[in-house]
Design a protein around this motif. Structure first.
Motif, PDB file in Angstrom:
ATOM      1  N   MET A 199     -32.319  64.977 -39.050  1.00  0.00           N
ATOM      2  CA  MET A 199     -32.327  64.189 -37.811  1.00  0.00           C
ATOM      3  C   MET A 199     -32.626  65.110 -36.636  1.00  0.00           C
ATOM      4  N   GLU A 200     -33.430  64.602 -35.668  1.00  0.00           N
ATOM      5  CA  GLU A 200     -33.814  65.410 -34.519  1.00  0.00           C
ATOM      6  C   GLU A 200     -32.607  65.715 -33.623  1.00  0.00           C
ATOM      7  N   GLU A 201     -32.814  66.684 -32.738  1.00  0.00           N
ATOM      8  CA  GLU A 201     -31.712  67.190 -31.923  1.00  0.00           C
ATOM      9  C   GLU A 201     -31.313  66.243 -30.793  1.00  0.00           C
ATOM     10  N   LEU A 202     -32.299  65.668 -30.081  1.00  0.00           N
ATOM     11  CA  LEU A 202     -32.011  64.959 -28.835  1.00  0.00           C
ATOM     12  C   LEU A 202     -32.980  63.813 -28.638  1.00  0.00           C
ATOM     13  N   VAL A 203     -32.464  62.668 -28.207  1.00  0.00           N
ATOM     14  CA  VAL A 203     -33.320  61.597 -27.711  1.00  0.00           C
ATOM     15  C   VAL A 203     -32.883  61.268 -26.285  1.00  0.00           C
ATOM     16  N   ILE A 204     -33.850  61.247 -25.401  1.00  0.00           N
ATOM     17  CA  ILE A 204     -33.629  60.872 -23.998  1.00  0.00           C
ATOM     18  C   ILE A 204     -34.039  59.419 -23.869  1.00  0.00           C
ATOM     19  N   ARG A 205     -33.075  58.531 -23.648  1.00  0.00           N
ATOM     20  CA  ARG A 205     -33.316  57.091 -23.705  1.00  0.00           C
ATOM     21  C   ARG A 205     -33.613  56.490 -22.346  1.00  0.00           C
ATOM     22  N   ASP A 206     -34.573  55.548 -22.390  1.00  0.00           N
ATOM     23  CA  ASP A 206     -34.857  54.684 -21.233  1.00  0.00           C
ATOM     24  C   ASP A 206     -35.177  55.476 -19.970  1.00  0.00           C
ATOM     25  N   ALA A 207     -35.939  56.543 -20.121  1.00  0.00           N
ATOM     26  CA  ALA A 207     -36.375  57.328 -18.968  1.00  0.00           C
ATOM     27  C   ALA A 207     -37.619  56.704 -18.350  1.00  0.00           C
ATOM     28  N   ASP A 208     -37.745  56.842 -17.047  1.00  0.00           N
ATOM     29  CA  ASP A 208     -38.997  56.522 -16.363  1.00  0.00           C
ATOM     30  C   ASP A 208     -39.853  57.787 -16.405  1.00  0.00           C
ATOM     31  N   VAL A 209     -40.793  57.805 -17.314  1.00  0.00           N
ATOM     32  CA  VAL A 209     -41.563  59.019 -17.565  1.00  0.00           C
ATOM     33  C   VAL A 209     -42.704  59.137 -16.557  1.00  0.00           C
ATOM     34  N   VAL A 210     -42.687  60.185 -15.783  1.00  0.00           N
ATOM     35  CA  VAL A 210     -43.820  60.588 -14.955  1.00  0.00           C
ATOM     36  C   VAL A 210     -44.367  61.833 -15.635  1.00  0.00           C
ATOM     37  N   ASP A 211     -45.437  61.657 -16.399  1.00  0.00           N
ATOM     38  CA  ASP A 211     -45.780  62.651 -17.426  1.00  0.00           C
ATOM     39  C   ASP A 211     -46.553  63.864 -16.942  1.00  0.00           C
ATOM     40  N   GLY A 212     -46.871  63.924 -15.642  1.00  0.00           N
ATOM     41  CA  GLY A 212     -47.582  65.079 -15.107  1.00  0.00           C
ATOM     42  C   GLY A 212     -49.079  64.919 -15.027  1.00  0.00           C
ATOM     43  N   ARG A 272     -29.241  63.513 -33.105  1.00  0.00           N
ATOM     44  CA  ARG A 272     -27.843  63.940 -33.126  1.00  0.00           C
ATOM     45  C   ARG A 272     -27.175  63.756 -31.765  1.00  0.00           C
ATOM     46  N   ARG A 273     -27.972  63.809 -30.713  1.00  0.00           N
ATOM     47  CA  ARG A 273     -27.436  63.589 -29.373  1.00  0.00           C
ATOM     48  C   ARG A 273     -28.323  62.615 -28.641  1.00  0.00           C
ATOM     49  N   GLU A 274     -27.715  61.713 -27.893  1.00  0.00           N
ATOM     50  CA  GLU A 274     -28.445  60.771 -27.063  1.00  0.00           C
ATOM     51  C   GLU A 274     -28.063  60.971 -25.605  1.00  0.00           C
ATOM     52  N   LEU A 275     -29.074  60.947 -24.734  1.00  0.00           N
ATOM     53  CA  LEU A 275     -28.853  61.059 -23.291  1.00  0.00           C
ATOM     54  C   LEU A 275     -29.384  59.803 -22.628  1.00  0.00           C
ATOM     55  N   ASP A 276     -28.527  59.064 -21.951  1.00  0.00           N
ATOM     56  CA  ASP A 276     -28.923  57.859 -21.237  1.00  0.00           C
ATOM     57  C   ASP A 276     -29.577  58.265 -19.921  1.00  0.00           C
ATOM     58  N   ALA A 277     -30.863  57.979 -19.794  1.00  0.00           N
ATOM     59  CA  ALA A 277     -31.616  58.363 -18.604  1.00  0.00           C
ATOM     60  C   ALA A 277     -31.928  57.165 -17.712  1.00  0.00           C
TER      61      ALA A 277
END
Length: 536
Positions: A1-14, A49-54
């Protein structure tokens, strides 16, 4: 399983394109997947393994500081919140032609004295390197954010020619060319110059062109602090454009401002010059900081002839009354080349730092104000301070124009650079506030740039100039150097009165997929490393 998922972010991708909502998965220091509109689509959402609510936060690439003076600060201060808290994940060091590699023992001692106002003397640092590669290896032991390096032409000249105002011999030029090649092979990304600083300013264009030819062979770029930002500024820009084109070298103009009264409202003339060169096929970019005052050392304002021979020779000239009077005349009447050809206005020169704590009462005062309090002329005060502090004082120079700042930052080849000097009791607030000031002041409050366009200026455009194939975008396979910020609240905390306050609205910063800022606080992670030139 991957390390981190950043959820529901408003992505400004550069990229400069429209933002989108997504879950972004990070593993092994890279972005491994991006699932757009995951919640709305009702698809299987990625797990980790970790989720971050963005929710409510913008996720963008980490910011690239194209003009940093953290050459010693990164080694001295593992925390380095001044940059990490701004969302900076990569700094470009070796700026303005003066830094700490390549050197020998003599040159290292001279350079440490010459730029003590930028970086301190470094008494708390073990200078266990001499070459560019060894300095980069030192960074690889672990630093707060990533760092790239430019070969400093002034240091190179000090090493090979010395601090004399003369042309390099053919043999000396050949050695400098070899040292540039060695530095590029060891990982440097280009060459910098400080053409209002000794000894780099003693180099004629033909010498600089030959060094730039070597840089071009390795796909690097030339980054000059050119010969004037005041009287003759446009001519100085023209000189650099012509020089780079003659050498076939990419050009990045350092802190590309138009300062002093003679240049008020003249930014469009600079941009017209650049547009003409770009239309003819030149490869040009630039960086700026979003403030009007500049920052340097007090000694930098002296005329170039006073700097010949190095720091100890400068102190001897200042101690001699007759020579000091010549220096004063050049500075106050003629307009010293160190002060960009403009007669110095002492009420615009604010002391921002000193090396000797016993002189701390000068900090925060202009030279004119300090002179009035002491009942003496401004030059007497400035001279005495330079001698007492052995050239260490740093200054703010209040000579810029807001309309020029805004005009230049809109240009499509513009990138962000703090020019942040971290030394001194009262440094320029740009060292702690440049990137949140772009986002808070010039995007949200003034609308000078859209959010998407501004992020591109601070991420993908500098990554393109640095020729980094896997940085500067939120994109699958790219390095997970990322920043999460609140576009409604992001703002610099630093002010001219309180310049070391950290920004607000930037809760998370990742370097190589690891949190260096988490919930608004600095972690103990040292995930940064040297970013070396990619083989051609």
């Amino acid at each position: 399983m991957e390390e981190l998922v950043i959820r529901d972010a408003d992505v400004v991708d550069g990229s400069g394109g429209f933002s989108y909502r997504a879950d972004v998965v990070v593993d092994g220091g890279r972005i491994v997947s991006i699932v757009k509109e995951a919640a709305e689509a009702g698809c299987q959402r990625p797990k980790a393994r970790r989720e971050l609510d963005a929710e409510g936060l913008v996720l963008s690439p980490g910011f690239i500081d194209m003009h940093a003076h953290s050459d010693l600060a990164l080694l001295r201060d593992p925390d380095h919140s001044a940059k990490a808290a701004q969302g900076v994940t990569l700094e470009v060091l070796g700026q303005d032609g003066l830094s700490y590699a390549p050197v020998d023992d003599r040159t290292l001692a001279e350079v440490r004295r010459a730029i003590a106002g930028w970086n301190g003397y470094g008494d708390d640092i073990d200078f266990d390197w001499r070459s560019v590669g060894e300095y980069l290896d030192r960074l690889d032991r672990g630093i707060a954010v990533n760092a790239a390096y430019l070969i400093p032409q002034g240091t190179l000249r000090a090493l090979v020619v010395g601090w004399e105002d003369r042309e390099a011999t053919a043999q000396e030029l050949g050695r400098m060319r070899r040292l540039v090649a060695e530095g590029m092979e060891q990982g440097a990304l280009g060459l910098s110059s400080g053409l209002t600083y000794t000894p780099g300013m003693y180099a004629k264009d033909a010498e600089l062109t030959e060094l730039c030819r070597v840089v071009a062979e390795y796909g690097g770029y030339y980054c000059p602090h050119h010969r004037s930002y005041g009287a003759g500024a446009l001519e100085a820009y023209e000189e650099m454009v012509a020089l780079a084109r003659e050498a076939g070298c990419s050009l990045h103009l350092a802190h590309a401002t138009m300062n002093f009264g003679v240049n008020k409202g003249r930014a469009p003339e600079l941009l017209a010059l650049l547009d003409e060169a770009l239309a003819q096929g030149a490869d040009i970019s630039l960086d700026t900081y979003p403030y009007t005052p500049g920052a340097t050392t007090l000694a930098a304002l002296l005329p170039s002839w006073a700097g010949e021979g190095g720091p100890e020779a400068v102190l001897k000239r200042l101690a001699d009354d007759d020579t000091a009077e010549r220096i004063r005349h050049h500075m106050e009447v003629v307009g010293a080349d160190g002060c960009h050809g403009v007669p110095v206005e002492w009420d615009t020169i604010e002391i921002s730092g000193v090396g000797d704590a016993a002189l701390a009462d000068f900090v925060g005062r202009t030279v004119a104000e300090a002179a009035r309090l002491r009942g003496e002329s401004p030059w007497t005060t400035a001279r005495g301070l330079l001698l007492a502090d052995r050239l260490a004082p740093s200054i703010l120079q209040h000579v810029g124009h807001e309309e020029n700042v805004r005009t230049i930052m809109r240009h499509p080849v513009h990138t962000g650079g703090s020019d942040g000097i971290l030394q001194g009791a009262k440094p320029h607030p740009r060292a702690y506030g440049t990137f949140p000031r772009y986002l808070g002041t010039y995007v949200r409050e003034l609308g000078v740039l859209s959010l998407e366009e501004c992020v591109a200026h601070l991420t993908s455009r500098p990554a393109s100039r640095l020729r980094l194939p896997d940085r500067g975008l939120v994109k699958e396979g790219y390095r997970a150097d990322l920043v999460l910020f609140d576009p409604r609240t992001v703002a610099p905390g630093s002010t001219f009165e309180d310049p070391r306050r950290l920004p607000t609205g930037i809760p998370h910063v990742l370097v190589d997929g690891r949190f260096v800022i988490e919930d608004g606080r600095r972690t103990d992670v040292l995930a940064g490393r040297a970013v070396r030139r990619s083989p051609m």
